[in-house]
Design an enzyme around this catalytic site. Structure first.
Site, mmCIF file in Angstrom:
data_model
loop_
_atom_site.group_PDB
_atom_site.id
_atom_site.type_symbol
_atom_site.label_atom_id
_atom_site.label_comp_id
_atom_site.label_asym_id
_atom_site.label_seq_id
_atom_site.Cartn_x
_atom_site.Cartn_y
_atom_site.Cartn_z
ATOM 1 N N GLY A 130 -14.377 7.838 -10.550
ATOM 2 C CA GLY A 130 -14.372 7.415 -11.945
ATOM 3 C C GLY A 130 -15.674 7.589 -12.700
ATOM 4 C CD GLU A 165 -10.825 7.526 -3.117
ATOM 5 O OE1 GLU A 165 -10.179 7.392 -2.066
ATOM 6 O OE2 GLU A 165 -10.453 7.062 -4.213
ATOM 7 N N PRO A 166 -15.344 10.706 -5.932
ATOM 8 C CG PRO A 166 -17.395 11.804 -5.736
ATOM 9 C CD PRO A 166 -16.455 10.891 -4.992
ATOM 10 N NE ARG A 191 -13.268 12.090 -15.741
ATOM 11 C CZ ARG A 191 -12.110 12.223 -16.395
ATOM 12 N NH1 ARG A 191 -11.943 13.205 -17.243
ATOM 13 N NH2 ARG A 191 -11.136 11.358 -16.212
ATOM 14 N NE ARG A 226 -9.290 15.162 -19.174
ATOM 15 C CZ ARG A 226 -10.182 14.600 -19.949
ATOM 16 N NH1 ARG A 226 -10.901 15.338 -20.766
ATOM 17 N NH2 ARG A 226 -10.395 13.301 -19.921
ATOM 18 C CE1 TYR A 281 -4.807 11.106 -19.796
ATOM 19 C CE2 TYR A 281 -6.005 13.180 -19.679
ATOM 20 C CZ TYR A 281 -5.140 12.265 -19.124
ATOM 21 O OH TYR A 281 -4.610 12.514 -17.887
ATOM 22 C CB CYS A 323 6.262 26.123 -30.315
ATOM 23 S SG CYS A 323 6.437 27.741 -30.968
ATOM 24 C CD GLU A 324 4.434 19.840 -28.490
ATOM 25 O OE1 GLU A 324 5.381 20.601 -28.178
ATOM 26 O OE2 GLU A 324 4.485 18.619 -28.400
ATOM 27 C CE1 TYR A 328 -7.988 14.345 -12.337
ATOM 28 C CE2 TYR A 328 -10.101 13.976 -13.391
ATOM 29 C CZ TYR A 328 -9.215 13.717 -12.374
ATOM 30 O OH TYR A 328 -9.556 12.838 -11.380
HETATM 31 N N1 LLP Z 1 -9.603 8.010 -6.563
HETATM 32 C C1 LLP Z 1 -8.417 7.629 -7.045
HETATM 33 C C2 LLP Z 1 -7.586 6.725 -6.262
HETATM 34 C C3 LLP Z 1 -7.985 8.116 -8.277
HETATM 35 O O1 LLP Z 1 -6.820 7.714 -8.757
HETATM 36 C C4 LLP Z 1 -8.794 9.025 -9.006
HETATM 37 C C5 LLP Z 1 -8.359 9.562 -10.282
HETATM 38 C C6 LLP Z 1 -10.021 9.403 -8.450
HETATM 39 C C7 LLP Z 1 -10.400 8.873 -7.233
HETATM 40 C C8 LLP Z 1 -10.948 10.368 -9.125
HETATM 41 O O2 LLP Z 1 -11.394 9.906 -10.339
HETATM 42 P P1 LLP Z 1 -12.534 10.727 -11.126
HETATM 43 O O3 LLP Z 1 -13.794 10.626 -10.316
HETATM 44 O O4 LLP Z 1 -12.067 12.119 -11.230
HETATM 45 O O5 LLP Z 1 -12.635 10.052 -12.417
HETATM 46 N N2 LLP Z 1 -6.071 13.219 -15.701
HETATM 47 C C9 LLP Z 1 -7.036 12.241 -16.169
HETATM 48 C C10 LLP Z 1 -7.754 11.576 -15.037
HETATM 49 C C11 LLP Z 1 -6.826 10.890 -14.078
HETATM 50 C C12 LLP Z 1 -7.555 10.291 -12.949
HETATM 51 C C13 LLP Z 1 -6.607 9.856 -11.898
HETATM 52 N N3 LLP Z 1 -7.222 9.306 -10.766
HETATM 53 C C14 LLP Z 1 -8.013 12.936 -17.104
HETATM 54 O O6 LLP Z 1 -7.871 14.142 -17.327
HETATM 55 O O7 LLP Z 1 -8.900 12.304 -17.651
#
Ligand code: LLP
Length: 428
Positions: A245, A287-288, A290, A327, A331, A358-359, A387
């Site tokens: 996150g 768990e990074p 992004r 995205r 979002y 077409c949107e 993503y």
């Molecule tokens: N761990 C778990 C359990 C998760 O659900 C996620 C993301 C991550 C790790 C990785 O999170 P990150 O470090 O990438 O923020 N599609 C959305 C993001 C959805 C994230 C879902 N889970 C977007 O494009 O912003």
């Protein structure tokens, strides 16, 4: 400011390679990754943990971007891998990723997916709900196979981020709630099951988080919870997974913290709270997703039609859009872009970048300042590495773009461009 490297022709370069040459070689839309940047981000996480002195695992959240080459890169960088579906697991295994470093997530893993992961003898299942708690154990028992599990819990912490990517609050489809007692119940059940080794708990509060306090609050709740579990069931759990996150920069308004700052804050909170509770220091997993791949990715498009509505707006259309980057539509995500073939020209036009679907909602960027654009210009949209491709789709039967990795001026295709033939391949 985004760092814009240009070559002698004045064109944007990525990792020492001219973007105009990339477009000539591979066409558009094109996803370009700076491979070294991905590796640097991975190392930044690992190095910060090494500095903390804690035992750790950094698991790359493969949902952010996955292909076989990305799996190999994660392996080379000593990352573990977080997968959330049979497809992600399959990709990891096909690319030869060590199964013992795979962690399997998901709020509705099917029996087939669980069996596939059991066959592969993956390192750990992150059990999300009561059904899975029974189902996975039944399968393990049939095979007489011991499995490591983490229990996903929701700490009741609301991260400051978009509602759709917030996951730690009580009202969430993920995990066992701590506040309502379901997490404690799940631990009790899991501890009684002979084929489970309960490694610990997992929590992920959300995505694109810029502040530390959400993580700190979550760790406080989780440390208290672990202390309660020790008091109730006499169990000490050795693994503490705080999810991903960590925020990244999409536009100049975004001011993410350095990776080391996030890791340091997490490590300090864990150390101080666990020491306070006289609880043995756990192995900390994160768990990074992004934060490892987003900023390393740039999407190159060709500029096509332009619609000037006097006194209202100028739409500049590109040859991709919500099919390769959903995205903004999903979002209201914001991006920054420049003209790759004329990056140093003065930005005198205010335009909005439209996709080709077409949107009406297929808009990539509203109100962007660019030099006067012409048909055939190349638009480079920054920070599209997470993503983007992983959420790409074939709306309007638009093929997915090609993906290339660039390093020291050398490029290589890691995912081929989808063809029209690919689009009809499974049609009957
Ligand atoms: N761990 C778990 C359990 C998760 O659900 C996620 C993301 C991550 C790790 C990785 O999170 P990150 O470090 O990438 O923020 N599609 C959305 C993001 C959805 C994230 C879902 N889970 C977007 O494009 O912003």
């Amino acid at each position: 400011m985004y760092r814009v490297d240009t070559n002698v022709k004045g064109h944007l370069e990525i990792a020492g390679k001219s973007t105009t040459d990339l477009v000539e070689a591979y066409g558009t839309p094109l996803m370009v990754y700076d491979e070294t940047m991905i590796r640097d981000k991975a190392r930044a996480f690992r190095n910060a943990f090494i500095e903390s002195g804690l035992s750790f695992q950094v698991a790359y959240a493969s949902k952010a971007f996955l292909c076989k080459e990305m799996v190999r890169l994660a392996d080379q960088e000593n990352l573990s891998l977080d997968v959330v579906s049979g497809g992600e697991l399959y990709t990891a295994l096909e690319a030869g990723f060590p199964a013992e470093r795979i962690h399997f997530h998901g709020n509705n893993k099917s029996e087939d997916e669980l069996s596939m992961a059991l066959d592969a003898e993956i390192g750990c299942f992150v059990v999300d709900n009561f059904l899975e708690l029974e189902l996975l154990h039944d399968l393990a028992k049939q095979r007489e196979q011991r499995v490591n599990i983490l229990l996903r819990v929701t700490p009741g912490v609301e991260a400051h981020t978009h509602d759709y990517i917030m996951t730690g609050q009580d009202d969430s489809k993920f995990g066992f709630g701590i506040t309502n007692g379901q997490a404690a119940q799940a631990i009790q059940i899991a501890l009684r099951k002979p084929f489970y080794t309960v490694l610990g708990i997992h929590s992920h509060i959300g995505s694109q988080i810029f502040e530390l306090d959400g993580f700190e609050k979550a760790i406080l709740v989780l440390a208290d919870f672990l202390q309660d579990m020790r008091a109730q069931y006499g169990v000490i759990l050795p693994v503490f997974n705080i999810g991903g996150g960590f925020g990244v920069r999409y536009t100049e308004e975004d001011q993410p913290l350095p990776i080391a700052t996030y890791v340091k804050a997490i490590a300090e909170s864990v150390k101080s709270l666990f020491t306070e509770h006289q609880y043995p220091l756990p192995e900390v997993w994160i768990e990074p997703g992004r934060s490892i791949v987003a900023e390393a990715g740039t999407t190159l498009y060709k500029v096509g039609s332009k619609k000037i509505i006097p006194d209202i707006r100028t739409y500049v259309a590109i040859d991709g859009g919500m099919t390769d980057n959903i995205r903004p539509a999903l979002y209201q995500a914001k991006y920054h872009a420049i003209l790759a073939n004329r990056p140093n020209e003065e930005c005198t036009e205010l335009v909005s970048i439209a996709g080709k679907c077409c949107e009406s909602g297929d808009m990539l960027i509203w109100d962007l300042k660019l030099p006067p654009t012409n048909f055939g210009d190349i638009l480079a949209v920054f920070s599209t590495g997470a993503y983007g491709y992983s959420m790409a789709n074939n709306y309007n039967r638009i093929p997915r773009p090609a993906v290339v990795f660039v390093k020291n001026g050398e490029s290589r295709v890691v995912i081929e461009r989808e063809t029209y033939a690919d689009l009809v391949r499974r049609d009957r």
